[in-house]
Scaffold this motif. Sequence first.
Motif, PDB file in Angstrom:
ATOM      1  N   ILE A 142       8.299  -4.708   4.792  1.00 22.98           N
ATOM      2  CA  ILE A 142       7.518  -3.653   4.154  1.00 22.98           C
ATOM      3  C   ILE A 142       6.553  -2.969   5.123  1.00 22.98           C
ATOM      4  CG2 ILE A 142       5.687  -5.199   3.313  1.00 22.98           C
ATOM      5  CD1 ILE A 142       6.815  -2.821   0.819  1.00 22.98           C
ATOM      6  N   PHE A 198       5.842   1.095   5.713  1.00 19.79           N
ATOM      7  CA  PHE A 198       4.548   1.784   5.698  1.00 19.79           C
ATOM      8  C   PHE A 198       4.305   2.521   7.014  1.00 19.79           C
ATOM      9  CE2 PHE A 198       2.981  -1.655   2.564  1.00 19.79           C
ATOM     10  CZ  PHE A 198       3.403  -0.890   1.492  1.00 19.79           C
ATOM     11  N   HIS A 221      -6.789  12.269   2.616  1.00 17.28           N
ATOM     12  CA  HIS A 221      -5.566  11.471   2.689  1.00 17.28           C
ATOM     13  C   HIS A 221      -5.879   9.994   2.817  1.00 17.28           C
ATOM     14  CE1 HIS A 221      -2.484  14.741   3.976  1.00 17.28           C
ATOM     15  NE2 HIS A 221      -2.761  14.734   2.699  1.00 17.28           N
ATOM     16  N   ASP A 261      -4.656   7.292   0.116  1.00 16.15           N
ATOM     17  CA  ASP A 261      -3.752   6.203   0.509  1.00 16.15           C
ATOM     18  C   ASP A 261      -4.420   4.844   0.345  1.00 16.15           C
ATOM     19  OD1 ASP A 261      -1.978   8.166   1.106  1.00 16.15           O
ATOM     20  OD2 ASP A 261      -2.287   8.108   3.272  1.00 16.15           O
ATOM     21  N   THR A 305      -4.307   3.945  -3.220  1.00 15.82           N
ATOM     22  CA  THR A 305      -2.958   3.506  -3.598  1.00 15.82           C
ATOM     23  C   THR A 305      -2.721   2.060  -3.173  1.00 15.82           C
ATOM     24  OG1 THR A 305      -2.164   5.750  -3.321  1.00 15.82           O
ATOM     25  CG2 THR A 305      -0.504   4.024  -3.338  1.00 15.82           C
ATOM     26  N   MET A 306      -3.108   1.736  -1.937  1.00 17.35           N
ATOM     27  CA  MET A 306      -2.904   0.383  -1.422  1.00 17.35           C
ATOM     28  C   MET A 306      -3.803  -0.618  -2.151  1.00 17.35           C
ATOM     29  SD  MET A 306      -0.513   0.432   0.725  1.00 17.35           S
ATOM     30  CE  MET A 306       0.338   1.349   1.995  1.00 17.35           C
ATOM     31  N   LEU A 343      -2.440  -5.119  -8.426  1.00 15.88           N
ATOM     32  CA  LEU A 343      -1.231  -5.566  -9.125  1.00 15.88           C
ATOM     33  C   LEU A 343      -0.859  -6.981  -8.700  1.00 15.88           C
ATOM     34  CD1 LEU A 343       1.055  -2.397  -9.086  1.00 15.88           C
ATOM     35  CD2 LEU A 343       0.227  -3.594 -11.105  1.00 15.88           C
ATOM     36  N   HIS A 344      -0.966  -7.253  -7.401  1.00 21.54           N
ATOM     37  CA  HIS A 344      -0.692  -8.605  -6.903  1.00 21.54           C
ATOM     38  C   HIS A 344      -1.606  -9.611  -7.586  1.00 21.54           C
ATOM     39  CE1 HIS A 344       1.306  -7.457  -2.806  1.00 21.54           C
ATOM     40  NE2 HIS A 344       1.973  -7.020  -3.854  1.00 21.54           N
ATOM     41  N   MET A 393       5.992   5.864   7.493  1.00 21.00           N
ATOM     42  CA  MET A 393       5.651   6.937   6.554  1.00 21.00           C
ATOM     43  C   MET A 393       4.406   7.672   7.046  1.00 21.00           C
ATOM     44  SD  MET A 393       6.184   4.960   2.932  1.00 21.00           S
ATOM     45  CE  MET A 393       5.951   6.409   1.900  1.00 21.00           C
ATOM     46  N   ALA A 394       4.316   8.926   6.626  1.00 24.32           N
ATOM     47  CA  ALA A 394       3.166   9.732   7.055  1.00 24.32           C
ATOM     48  C   ALA A 394       1.959   9.415   6.170  1.00 24.32           C
ATOM     49  CB  ALA A 394       3.514  11.217   6.990  1.00 24.32           C
ATOM     50  N   ILE A 395       1.442   8.195   6.317  1.00 23.92           N
ATOM     51  CA  ILE A 395       0.261   7.804   5.548  1.00 23.92           C
ATOM     52  C   ILE A 395      -0.837   7.343   6.503  1.00 23.92           C
ATOM     53  CG2 ILE A 395       1.581   7.118   3.516  1.00 23.92           C
ATOM     54  CD1 ILE A 395       1.301   4.209   4.404  1.00 23.92           C
ATOM     55  N   ALA A 396      -2.060   7.268   5.983  1.00 18.01           N
ATOM     56  CA  ALA A 396      -3.172   6.831   6.831  1.00 18.01           C
ATOM     57  C   ALA A 396      -2.906   5.401   7.299  1.00 18.01           C
ATOM     58  CB  ALA A 396      -4.476   6.903   6.059  1.00 18.01           C
ATOM     59  N   ARG A 397      -2.931   5.210   8.605  1.00 20.97           N
ATOM     60  CA  ARG A 397      -2.569   3.948   9.221  1.00 20.97           C
ATOM     61  C   ARG A 397      -3.300   2.740   8.621  1.00 20.97           C
ATOM     62  NH1 ARG A 397       0.878   2.953  13.852  1.00 20.97           N
ATOM     63  NH2 ARG A 397       2.553   3.940  12.737  1.00 20.97           N
ATOM     64  N   ARG A 417      -4.623  -0.323  -5.277  1.00 23.04           N
ATOM     65  CA  ARG A 417      -3.963  -0.556  -6.552  1.00 23.04           C
ATOM     66  C   ARG A 417      -2.814  -1.568  -6.395  1.00 23.04           C
ATOM     67  NH1 ARG A 417      -3.967   4.847  -8.678  1.00 23.04           N
ATOM     68  NH2 ARG A 417      -2.007   5.131  -7.588  1.00 23.04           N
ATOM     69  N   ARG A 418      -2.136  -1.485  -5.273  1.00 25.89           N
ATOM     70  CA  ARG A 418      -1.063  -2.450  -4.998  1.00 25.89           C
ATOM     71  C   ARG A 418      -1.622  -3.872  -4.995  1.00 25.89           C
ATOM     72  NH1 ARG A 418       0.882  -4.083   0.644  1.00 25.89           N
ATOM     73  NH2 ARG A 418       2.645  -5.411   0.162  1.00 25.89           N
TER      74      ARG A 418
END
Lengths: 260, 320
Positions: free
Chosen positions: A94, A98, A6, A10, A13-14, A20-21, A101-105, A16-17
């Motif tokens: 934002i 985050f 996980h 995650d 994913t972050m 994009l920036h 949500m149930a994501i890795a801190r 990749r965010r």
Amino acid sequence: MTTLAHTLTDSRTMFRRQLLHLRRYPSLTVMLIGLPVIFLLLFVYVFGGAVGAGLGGGRDAYVDYLTPGILLFTVAGAVAGTAISVAMDMTEGIVDRFRSMAIARASVLTGHVLGSMVQIFIALFAVLGVALLIGFRPTATPLEWLAVAGVLTATSFALTWFAVALGIVADSVETASNTPMFLSLLPFLGSGFVPTDTMPTALRLFGEYQPFTPIIETLRGLLLGTGIGNSAAIALGWCAGISLLSYVWAKRKYNKRAAS
Amino acid sequence: MSTTVTTRPAVSVAGLRKSFGTKTVLDGIDLTVTEGTVFALLGPNGAGKTTMVRILATLLEADGGSIRVAGHDPVREADAVRAAIGLTGQFAAVDKLLTVRENLRLMADLNRLGRTEGRRRVDRLIQRFDLIESAPKPVSQLSGGQQRRVDLAMTLVGNPRLIFLDEPTTGLDPRSRVEMWQIVRELVAEGVTVFLTTQYLEEADQLADRIAVLDHGRIVAEGTPDELKRQIPGGHLVLRFADPGALRTAAAVLNVTNRDENALTLQVPSDGDIASLRAVLATLDGVHVAPDHLTIHTPDLDDVFFAFTGNPASTDEETR
């Protein structure tokens, strides 16, 4: 999936965010390249003749001497961008999303660190390219280049985590853009631009014992074949220490700050 | 409104307390939200609404009391709560540098939906929230109402069964507000539980199955919208007459004492619906008196607070 899986998903994913920036706003990257390039040209063409003579070479000798310091100056300047983008996340809603949500801190912060490191390496390549164009002549073997990349990675990693922590504790985006500025001064107050032995005693002692000097000496040794001695070990020690402390600091402040 | 009645509460809170330093923000809150219903926490700025939502959404730890959200403890089983809830706060929690679609994709990835399912759900939400044209635009270019829609769409990517909406329409124009209400109704029709905070009595009345009125960290009233409104004397008609004679006649037949001889106005209690309006006018017709002018005053937050606390709504800053 396991917790580790996980965390990796995650973080990716972050990451990749952040990419994009980077792609959406290249102007920041351009600015982070521009400043060190200006300093490089300024120092080589304005001061280079005189300082190079003092080093017993001339302008060409000074390009060689200066480049490792400019590379570190590039990293130090680029992490200001990290602090700014972390502070932007923290001051907008934002981060609450985050955190609910149930994501890795830590994945939010890891994303920032990885994204910034990509940005730093883009800047480093650009600055190194300009240095080569104006006469930087490294003697490094492929293996030594690999080591250079390793030292720069370790340094960027450490300073980026430090900047992440600064971005979290800053109470505004403006503060976050100012606090990392002292990092850009450190290459000057060490062996980045001139050898420390011409400095007054207090400054020389500071210069010799601050973290940037062994990093610069290691880079210089790898790139140009000057003596490294124990600089490499000290440099990596500093990087490991700064990374660890900054990580712990950042994570604790992230949990606490977002909770108030 | 949901017609299914289940006994398992989506949220149950007993004796919840929270202070910041010496300032007590929540002072012994008890409430229960039934699954599949809309619960509105109504209160002015500074009443503690946002603090309440932040505690339930695992962002803040309470000082005391017992809390269950979706059957779990928000501190000890935070991730289980987080997996079940969605939060849309007062300020659009969007990444303004990314496009609408990228924001939704980010949520799909963080919910680990996988590529195909993620894309499917993102496309559906873009359609449902009328964001097709804005999908490729950076969120920073959208209007406030559109940003709020993106925000809510992001919350829904993970298919939460319980949604917290913290002042979802504050700062929105009337049209966006009505659109937001419509979306909330659709969610409830799908069986989602909604925990809503608002400063507007009308919003709570429009959406909620149950309303709790929060003032200075305490629940001062709770019930269905009708139960609460019955206790609020604020709704009335103001009738203005041409001369004191007509005023007196009208006051006599309508049996009201609340009149202003100087302004020539009469205040008649009314909930503002057509039937009661007709009745008043018919009574006046019976004695051949016609008012010059008529205004309807519907109860607002101030009336609610006057009714339950004896004070006007407090206006100090919202404590986060």
